[in-house]
Design a protein around this motif. Structure first.
Motif, PDB file in Angstrom:
ATOM      1  N   GLU A 116      81.849  23.226   9.595  1.00 11.26           N
ATOM      2  CA  GLU A 116      83.197  23.825   9.392  1.00 11.26           C
ATOM      3  C   GLU A 116      83.112  25.143  10.211  1.00 11.26           C
ATOM      4  O   GLU A 116      82.138  25.807  10.204  1.00 11.26           O
ATOM      5  CB  GLU A 116      83.605  24.104   7.943  1.00 11.26           C
ATOM      6  CG  GLU A 116      83.826  23.013   7.094  1.00 11.26           C
ATOM      7  CD  GLU A 116      84.131  23.424   5.688  1.00 11.26           C
ATOM      8  OE1 GLU A 116      85.021  22.449   5.132  1.00 11.26           O
ATOM      9  OE2 GLU A 116      83.732  24.410   5.008  1.00 11.26           O
ATOM     10  N   THR A 117      84.148  25.487  10.492  1.00 13.48           N
ATOM     11  CA  THR A 117      84.440  26.759  11.397  1.00 13.48           C
ATOM     12  C   THR A 117      85.972  27.230  10.819  1.00 13.48           C
ATOM     13  O   THR A 117      86.557  26.423   9.928  1.00 13.48           O
ATOM     14  CB  THR A 117      84.098  27.006  12.725  1.00 13.48           C
ATOM     15  OG1 THR A 117      84.234  28.317  13.246  1.00 13.48           O
ATOM     16  CG2 THR A 117      84.942  26.098  13.808  1.00 13.48           C
ATOM     17  N   ASP A 118      86.403  28.372  11.482  1.00 13.40           N
ATOM     18  CA  ASP A 118      87.772  28.519  11.174  1.00 13.40           C
ATOM     19  C   ASP A 118      88.808  28.584  12.572  1.00 13.40           C
ATOM     20  O   ASP A 118      88.031  28.803  13.547  1.00 13.40           O
ATOM     21  CB  ASP A 118      88.059  29.749  10.329  1.00 13.40           C
ATOM     22  CG  ASP A 118      87.979  29.791   8.866  1.00 13.40           C
ATOM     23  OD1 ASP A 118      88.763  30.163   8.168  1.00 13.40           O
ATOM     24  OD2 ASP A 118      86.624  29.255   8.542  1.00 13.40           O
ATOM     25  N   ASP A 141      91.423  27.937   3.987  1.00 16.74           N
ATOM     26  CA  ASP A 141      90.049  28.309   3.853  1.00 16.74           C
ATOM     27  C   ASP A 141      90.036  28.923   2.585  1.00 16.74           C
ATOM     28  O   ASP A 141      90.822  30.128   2.560  1.00 16.74           O
ATOM     29  CB  ASP A 141      89.692  29.235   5.007  1.00 16.74           C
ATOM     30  CG  ASP A 141      88.269  29.850   4.635  1.00 16.74           C
ATOM     31  OD1 ASP A 141      87.745  29.852   3.418  1.00 16.74           O
ATOM     32  OD2 ASP A 141      87.580  30.087   5.801  1.00 16.74           O
ATOM     33  N   THR A 150      90.278  26.492   7.928  1.00 18.19           N
ATOM     34  CA  THR A 150      89.174  25.799   8.213  1.00 18.19           C
ATOM     35  C   THR A 150      89.341  24.569   9.031  1.00 18.19           C
ATOM     36  O   THR A 150      90.211  23.770   8.724  1.00 18.19           O
ATOM     37  CB  THR A 150      88.461  25.453   6.973  1.00 18.19           C
ATOM     38  OG1 THR A 150      88.293  26.555   6.057  1.00 18.19           O
ATOM     39  CG2 THR A 150      87.176  24.750   7.173  1.00 18.19           C
TER      40      THR A 150
END
Length: 161
Positions: A116-118, A141, A150
């Motif tokens: 995951e990242t944003d 998120d 997210t």
């Protein structure tokens, strides 16, 4: 690229440097994006330090010229942490760490890797996309309680980058 990046299992004597990597990425990446309350909670409860104390022995680190430049941690098919100290970003450290983590996952029989990242983190999204990750979902998120979104990304393992 850096000439020599050593990716190896973390050792307890690395923990202080690993905590410094997390502080650096918190300050440079996350703090500008989250609320002051969320930042204060992260700092006061030492979330990063606690994470290293809890999971550090299961992490891989990247060492460059005797310094810890980054770290990665995965659980099953999920990369739950990939952090590279800002002074070492865009020099191959993250690529080496992620590649090694993917090989470990594939060796354990997993057919895909997830992470995951944003949405705000365009640098990370571009990095992962360049390495074959595809965005598969977006959702609130909840970790930061700061209105962020997210992005779930996945990559089939055993494919060329």
């Amino acid at each position: 690229m850096i000439d020599e990046i050593l990716v190896r299992p973390a050792r307890p004597q690395d923990f202080a440097a690993m905590k410094a990597v997390l502080r650096d990425t918190f300050e440079s990446t996350w703090r500008p994006q989250i609320t002051e309350n969320a930042a204060r909670r992260y700092i006061e409860t030492d979330i990063g330090g606690s994470f290293i104390e809890r999971c550090g022995a299961a992490m891989l680190v990247a060492e460059v010229d005797g310094r810890i430049a980054g770290l990665v941690h995965g659980m099953d098919d999920f990369i739950d942490a990939l952090h590279v100290r800002s002074g070492f970003q865009r020099r191959g450290v993250g690529r080496c760490l992620l590649s090694r983590a993917e090989r470990v996952m594939a060796g354990r029989g997993f057919r895909k890797a997830r992470l995951e990242t944003d949405t705000f983190n365009q640098q990370a999204r571009g990095f992962y996309a360049a390495l074959g990750y595809i965005e598969t979902a977006q959702y609130p998120d909840e970790q930061w309680q700061s209105g962020l979104t997210t992005v779930l990304m996945e990559k089939a393992l055993g494919t060329e980058e």
